[in-house]
Design an enzyme around this catalytic site. Structure first.
Site, short mmCIF file in Angstrom:
data_model
loop_
_atom_site.label_atom_id
_atom_site.label_comp_id
_atom_site.label_asym_id
_atom_site.label_seq_id
_atom_site.Cartn_x
_atom_site.Cartn_y
_atom_site.Cartn_z
N ASP A 13 34.84 11.25 25.94
CA ASP A 13 36.21 11.42 25.46
C ASP A 13 36.41 12.69 24.65
O ASP A 13 37.23 12.74 23.74
CB ASP A 13 36.66 10.18 24.64
CG ASP A 13 36.43 8.92 25.43
OD1 ASP A 13 36.83 8.89 26.59
OD2 ASP A 13 35.82 7.98 24.89
N LYS A 16 37.34 16.49 28.29
CA LYS A 16 36.85 17.24 29.46
C LYS A 16 37.92 17.31 30.55
O LYS A 16 38.07 18.34 31.19
CB LYS A 16 35.59 16.57 30.05
CG LYS A 16 34.43 16.50 29.09
CD LYS A 16 33.24 15.78 29.71
CE LYS A 16 33.44 14.29 29.92
NZ LYS A 16 33.60 13.49 28.71
N GLY A 40 37.26 7.69 31.89
CA GLY A 40 38.71 7.71 31.82
C GLY A 40 39.13 9.12 31.50
O GLY A 40 39.01 9.56 30.37
N HIS A 41 39.56 9.85 32.51
CA HIS A 41 39.90 11.25 32.30
C HIS A 41 41.41 11.41 32.21
O HIS A 41 42.14 11.09 33.14
CB HIS A 41 39.31 12.11 33.43
CG HIS A 41 37.81 12.13 33.40
ND1 HIS A 41 37.03 12.55 34.44
CD2 HIS A 41 36.95 11.77 32.42
CE1 HIS A 41 35.75 12.46 34.10
NE2 HIS A 41 35.67 11.97 32.88
N GLN A 210 31.47 10.86 30.75
CA GLN A 210 30.83 10.42 29.50
C GLN A 210 30.32 11.64 28.72
O GLN A 210 30.79 12.74 28.94
CB GLN A 210 29.70 9.41 29.77
CG GLN A 210 30.19 8.05 30.27
CD GLN A 210 30.42 8.00 31.76
OE1 GLN A 210 29.62 8.47 32.53
NE2 GLN A 210 31.53 7.43 32.17
#
Ligand code: IMP
Ligand code: MG
Length: 409
Positions: A13, A16, A40-41, A210
């Site tokens: 988080d 990225k 989760g992007h 990650q």
């Protein structure tokens, strides 16, 4: 131009997704090499927020999207995201590697089952079946994307294995048929594709999921994810030579967060932590859980820079700290009265590590204008460059693409 790898230097988080989206124009393709739909992007564009878990973050820029064999692939999530993209009027130019290990509903069951066995000390996984999918690959019990597409994998050994501890085994025939359809015509050799693109003069971007400290081997084991998160997994996770890795950009937030269990030396208790969480919208993009919040940790960053061979750094969420009165960075740990700046040495006793802080000029009330970093922020950036021995090339001062400052070419 060389290929570029973007990796997280903390516990995920770091922002990225935003950086990948920002840079995507320069590359022909964006490639996922690790993790799965536990990621989760988040990308914010024109005031709208998009969260993707599996598709590479180059999707809004209509880049070629590649999912490499190091990824644990959940076909149903893939289908949902392709549907989301179609609604936006985009069609994904996607190739999934035929060697991707799959996540079936059984791996998700196993994820929850194992968390239950851990009693008072769960890892706090995303329950997306990621660790179990990699484990099932190591046991050679699970089909890969190509096996399913060809329809020649026998699931009976996997089911027999699951029967030994799961009371109910869901019928997988519907899942199998669906997954086959979703993957039809989309599988191939991603490593070969990357090399062909490079040979034709096109460079690609590798998008890490990650963060370094969640790496299966080098992270805060056992509180880690089921895959490798560091840059050296790019060649191994994709089947390309080391030389094709290209440059490595590490992404770090101006503070730190962590979701799930495990040691976190710079965690901020009480109100300041709560305030950063609120201002920074620090809630899991995959699970919605509140993220734990802490000060920037130089000890962890040094370790991450070394492990990844980071050649340049992006510092994100600087704007959040303009709402916070205090500003501290951790420059060492004290364990049993002994000080260390070596994360690797501290790792076995990280839970007992007391952070040694350096107070920095507060960002409170700073005005962040385009292409101008206020002095306090510049001071932090220079301090990081000195300590980490890498250039900070990007500073992100907001969610939107436009809130990105380029410090060096
Ligand atoms: P798993 O990857 O679902 O097995 O979860 C293992 C640990 O990694 C848990 O602490 C999760 O919260 C954490 N984790 C997994 N994916 C992400 C991510 O994308 N961002 C932050 N933490 C993550
Ligand atoms: Mg995330």
């Amino acid at each position: 131009m060389r290929n570029l790898c973007i990796v997280g230097l903390q516990w995920g988080d770091e922002g990225k997704g935003k950086i990948v989206d920002y840079y995507a124009d320069r590359f022909h393709a964006v490639v996922r090499f690790n993790g799965g739909s536990n990621a989760g992007h988040t990308i914010v564009h024109n005031g709208r927020t998009f969260v993707f878990h599996l598709l590479p973050s180059g999707l809004l820029k209509k880049k070629r999207l590649l999912i490499g064999p190091g990824v644990a692939l959940d076909p149903l999530t893939l289908n949902e995201e392709l549907g989301m993209l179609a609604k936006e009027g985009g069609e994904a130019d996607l190739m999934v590697d035929e060697r991707c290990t799959l996540v079936t509903p059984l791996e998700k069951e196993l994820d929850s089952f194992i968390e239950g066995l851990r009693g008072a000390k769960p890892i706090g996984t995303t329950k997306r079946g990621i660790g179990p999918s990699y484990a099932m690959r190591a046991l050679r019990l699970t089909p890969r994307a190509g096996d399913l597409a060809k329809g020649d994998f026998d699931l009976s050994s996997a089911i027999a294995f699951y029967r030994t501890f799961l009371k109910e085994i869901p019928d997988l025939s519907g899942w199998t048929e669906n997954s086959k359809k979703i993957l039809a015509g989309r599988t191939g050799d991603v490593g070969g594709e990357i090399m062909a693109l490079n040979d034709a003069g096109h460079s690609v971007m590798f998008e890490g999921a990650q963060g370094t400290l969640l790496d299966l081997i080098f992270g805060t084991y056992p509180f880690v994810t089921g895959a490798h998160t560091i840059a050296s997994y790019v060649p191994a996770g994709l089947g390309i030579p080391n030389g094709a890795l290209g440059d490595v950009m590490g992404v770090a937030k101006a503070y730190t967060t962590r979701v799930g269990g495990g040691p976190f030396p710079t965690e901020i208790p009480g109100e300041t932590g709560e305030q950063i969480r609120k201002e920074g919208k620090e809630y899991g993009a995959t699970t919605g859980r509140p993220r734990r919040v802490g000060w920037l940790d130089i000890v962890g960053l040094k370790y991450a820079v070394r492990l990844n061979g980071v050649s340049e750094l992006a510092l994100t969420k600087v704007d959040i700290l303009t709402k916070i009165r205090e500003m501290k960075v951790c420059v060492g740990y004290s364990i049993d009265g002994e000080e260390t700046g070596d994360f690797s040495k501290a790792l076995p006793r990280l839970a007992e590590a007391k952070p040694v802080y350096r107070t920095m000029p507060s960002f409170y009330g700073l005005e962040l204008r385009e292409n101008h970093l206020p002095q306090a922020a510049e001071q932090l950036v220079e301090f990081l460059e000195e300590e980490l021995k890498v250039k900070v090339t990007l500073v992100s001062t907001g969610e939107e693409r436009s809130a990105t400052m380029q410090r060096h070419a």
